[in-house]
Design a protein around this motif. Structure first.
Motif, PDB file in Angstrom:
ATOM      1  N   GLN A 267      -4.962   1.555   7.841  1.00  0.00           N
ATOM      2  CA  GLN A 267      -5.412   2.932   7.992  1.00  0.00           C
ATOM      3  C   GLN A 267      -4.275   3.840   8.451  1.00  0.00           C
ATOM      4  OE1 GLN A 267      -8.653   4.344   7.216  1.00  0.00           O
ATOM      5  NE2 GLN A 267      -7.130   5.988   7.237  1.00  0.00           N
ATOM      6  N   SER A 268      -3.486   3.360   9.390  1.00  0.00           N
ATOM      7  CA  SER A 268      -2.355   4.151   9.891  1.00  0.00           C
ATOM      8  C   SER A 268      -1.337   4.423   8.785  1.00  0.00           C
ATOM      9  CB  SER A 268      -1.684   3.410  11.049  1.00  0.00           C
ATOM     10  OG  SER A 268      -0.537   4.100  11.490  1.00  0.00           O
ATOM     11  N   GLU A 269      -1.050   3.409   7.989  1.00  0.00           N
ATOM     12  CA  GLU A 269      -0.084   3.592   6.900  1.00  0.00           C
ATOM     13  C   GLU A 269      -0.652   4.501   5.809  1.00  0.00           C
ATOM     14  OE1 GLU A 269       3.167   2.288   6.841  1.00  0.00           O
ATOM     15  OE2 GLU A 269       2.650   1.921   8.928  1.00  0.00           O
ATOM     16  N   LEU A 270      -1.952   4.416   5.551  1.00  0.00           N
ATOM     17  CA  LEU A 270      -2.577   5.327   4.589  1.00  0.00           C
ATOM     18  C   LEU A 270      -2.465   6.766   5.070  1.00  0.00           C
ATOM     19  CD1 LEU A 270      -5.772   3.295   3.617  1.00  0.00           C
ATOM     20  CD2 LEU A 270      -4.030   4.107   2.013  1.00  0.00           C
ATOM     21  N   ASP A 271      -2.636   6.965   6.356  1.00  0.00           N
ATOM     22  CA  ASP A 271      -2.552   8.313   6.919  1.00  0.00           C
ATOM     23  C   ASP A 271      -1.156   8.909   6.762  1.00  0.00           C
ATOM     24  OD1 ASP A 271      -5.206   8.149   7.663  1.00  0.00           O
ATOM     25  OD2 ASP A 271      -4.780   7.608   9.748  1.00  0.00           O
ATOM     26  N   SER A 272      -0.141   8.031   6.606  1.00  0.00           N
ATOM     27  CA  SER A 272       1.232   8.530   6.486  1.00  0.00           C
ATOM     28  C   SER A 272       1.713   8.559   5.034  1.00  0.00           C
ATOM     29  CB  SER A 272       2.183   7.680   7.335  1.00  0.00           C
ATOM     30  OG  SER A 272       2.273   6.363   6.820  1.00  0.00           O
TER      31      SER A 272
ATOM     32  N   LYS B  83       6.414   3.829  -1.571  1.00  0.00           N
ATOM     33  CA  LYS B  83       6.104   3.490  -0.188  1.00  0.00           C
ATOM     34  C   LYS B  83       4.965   2.485  -0.197  1.00  0.00           C
ATOM     35  CE  LYS B  83       5.064   5.418   4.355  1.00  0.00           C
ATOM     36  NZ  LYS B  83       4.869   6.640   5.171  1.00  0.00           N
ATOM     37  N   THR B  84       5.225   1.303   0.336  1.00  0.00           N
ATOM     38  CA  THR B  84       4.364   0.141   0.127  1.00  0.00           C
ATOM     39  C   THR B  84       3.965  -0.502   1.444  1.00  0.00           C
ATOM     40  OG1 THR B  84       5.457  -0.305  -1.996  1.00  0.00           O
ATOM     41  CG2 THR B  84       4.297  -2.150  -0.973  1.00  0.00           C
TER      42      THR B  84
ATOM     43  N   GLY C 287      10.152   3.670   4.276  1.00  0.00           N
ATOM     44  CA  GLY C 287       8.897   3.828   4.991  1.00  0.00           C
ATOM     45  C   GLY C 287       7.894   2.735   4.722  1.00  0.00           C
ATOM     46  N   SER C 288       8.261   1.745   3.903  1.00  0.00           N
ATOM     47  CA  SER C 288       7.368   0.630   3.593  1.00  0.00           C
ATOM     48  C   SER C 288       7.327  -0.359   4.745  1.00  0.00           C
ATOM     49  CB  SER C 288       7.837  -0.097   2.327  1.00  0.00           C
ATOM     50  OG  SER C 288       7.786   0.754   1.202  1.00  0.00           O
TER      51      SER C 288
END
Length: 297
Positions: free
Chosen positions: A86-91, A172-173, A203-204
Motif C-alpha cells: 500500500q505504501s509503495e502504491l501511494d508513491s 518503478k517496481t 525507487g523500486s
C-alpha cells in the motif's frame, strides 16, 4: 540440536496450502486489530481443511500446539507485506511481481489500487496450475490482466522468464518474495537478487522474509524453530538457506540496495501482534525475519 533434513520436491508446494489455511483461520478473528486482511484465503482452502475451518477455536489450538509461532508469524508477515504494498502504491508503482506466489490473493484484494500496474506472478508449475484451476472453478476473481509465469527458481533463469513475458526493467517496481528464500539454494537466491539489482527502475524495492543462518546450521533454540524444521522436513521442503542480519547488510551493499527495513520477532510483536486491549497475542517463530531492499530514486 541437529535434525537431518532431506529434500523431496512434489509437483505442488505443500507450504502454500498450510499458510493458506492459517490466513483463512486468522481472517475469522473477532478482534479487528489482529484480524488477517486476507479475506479471500478461505476461497483457496479445500478438502478436510474446509471442514476444519468451521471449528476455528479448535483449529487455532491445534496450530499453536503443533506449529508454535507459525500462526503469529503468518499474521505478521501478511500485514507487513500488505502495508509495504500500500505504501509503495501511494508513491506511484508501475509494476508488481509476486515470486513463489502460492495462493497469494493480493492482486485480487488490491485490484482497484493496482489498476494501472503491470502484474506478474511466478511460481512452481504445479502450484500455479492448481491455483488457476481453483480461481476458475470457484470464480474468485478476474485474473486475465495478470501474467502467470511458471518457474523453478533453482533450475530456470528468472531473467529469461521475465524478459520474455513483457517485464519492464525501467519501471518503478515492487517485488514480493514471501516464504520462499529459505527453501532455495544460495545460487538461486543470488540469481534473483542480482537480476533485480540491475533490472528495476529507480525507487523500486523488493520485500522478502529470510531464515537466520545459525538456524539453518542446526540451532533450534529459537521459539518454534524445531517444530518448524520438522514440519518442513515432513512436507518434503527442508530449509536450505539463511543469513545473519550482518550478512544481509553486506549483501544489500554489494548489490547497490539500501535496507529500508530488517525486522525480527520483537518488532513483529509490537507492530502487528497487539490486540485491541494492547496485549500481545503470542510469539512468532523466532528464526525468521522480514527484509525490504530499495533502490534510491
Amino acid at each position: 540440536m541437529k535434525v537431518d533434513l532431506q529434500r523431496d520436491r512434489d509437483e505442488s508446494i505443500g507450504s502454500a496450502d498450510t499458510f493458506t489455511v492459517m490466513r483463512a483461520l486468522m481472517a475469522k478473528e473477532d478482534d479487528l486489530k489482529i484480524r488477517n486482511p486476507d479475506y479471500l484465503a478461505e476461497k483457496f482452502v479445500q478438502g478436510k481443511w474446509e471442514r476444519a475451518l468451521k471449528m476455528p477455536n479448535m483449529l487455532r489450538y491445534l496450530c499453536d500446539k503443533k506449529y508454535p509461532g507459525a500462526y503469529c508469524y503468518a499474521l505478521a508477515r501478511t500485514k507487513h507485506i500488505d502495508n509495504i504494498l500500500q505504501s509503495e502504491l501511494d508513491s506511484g508503482l508501475e509494476q508488481v511481481l509476486i515470486l513463489g506466489a502460492g495462493n497469494d490473493s493480493r492482486f485480487m484484494r488490491f485490484s482497484k489500487q493496482l489498476g494501472g500496474c503491470q502484474l506478474f506472478e511466478l511460481d512452481f508449475p504445479g502450484t500455479q496450475a492448481r491455483k488457476l484451476e481453483v480461481i476458475r472453478d470457484r470464480e474468485i476473481g478476474d485474473v486475465r490482466h495478470i501474467r502467470y509465469i511458471p518457474i523453478d527458481f533453482e533450475n530456470d533463469s528468472i531473467s529469461e522468464k521475465l524478459l520474455s513475458h513483457g517485464y519492464s526493467s525501467d519501471k518503478k517496481t515492487l517485488v514480493i518474495w514471501e516464504g520462499v528464500t529459505f527453501y532455495l539454494n544460495i545460487e538461486a537466491v543470488n540469481e534473483v537478487l542480482n537480476f533485480f539489482s540491475s533490472q528495476m527502475g529507480d525507487g523500486s524495492s523488493i520485500v522478502f522474509d529470510y531464515a537466520l543462518s545459525d538456524f539453518i546450521d542446526g540451532n533450534y533454540e529459537y521459539f518454534g524453530s524445531l517444530e518448524s524444521a520438522l514440519w518442513s522436513e515432513k512436507a518434503g521442503e527442508p530449509y536450505a538457506f539463511g543469513m545473519s542480519p550482518q550478512q544481509l547488510n553486506d549483501l544489500a551493499c554489494s548489490l547497490g540496495f539500501v535496507i529500508k527495513d530488517d525486522i525480527g520477532p520483537e518488532e513483529m510483536k509490537h507492530q502487528y501482534l497487539k490486540g485491541s486491549d494492547g496485549a500481545v497475542i503470542g510469539d512468532p517463530i523466532g528464526c525468521f525475519r522480514f527484509a525490504h531492499f530499495g533502490k534510491d530514486e
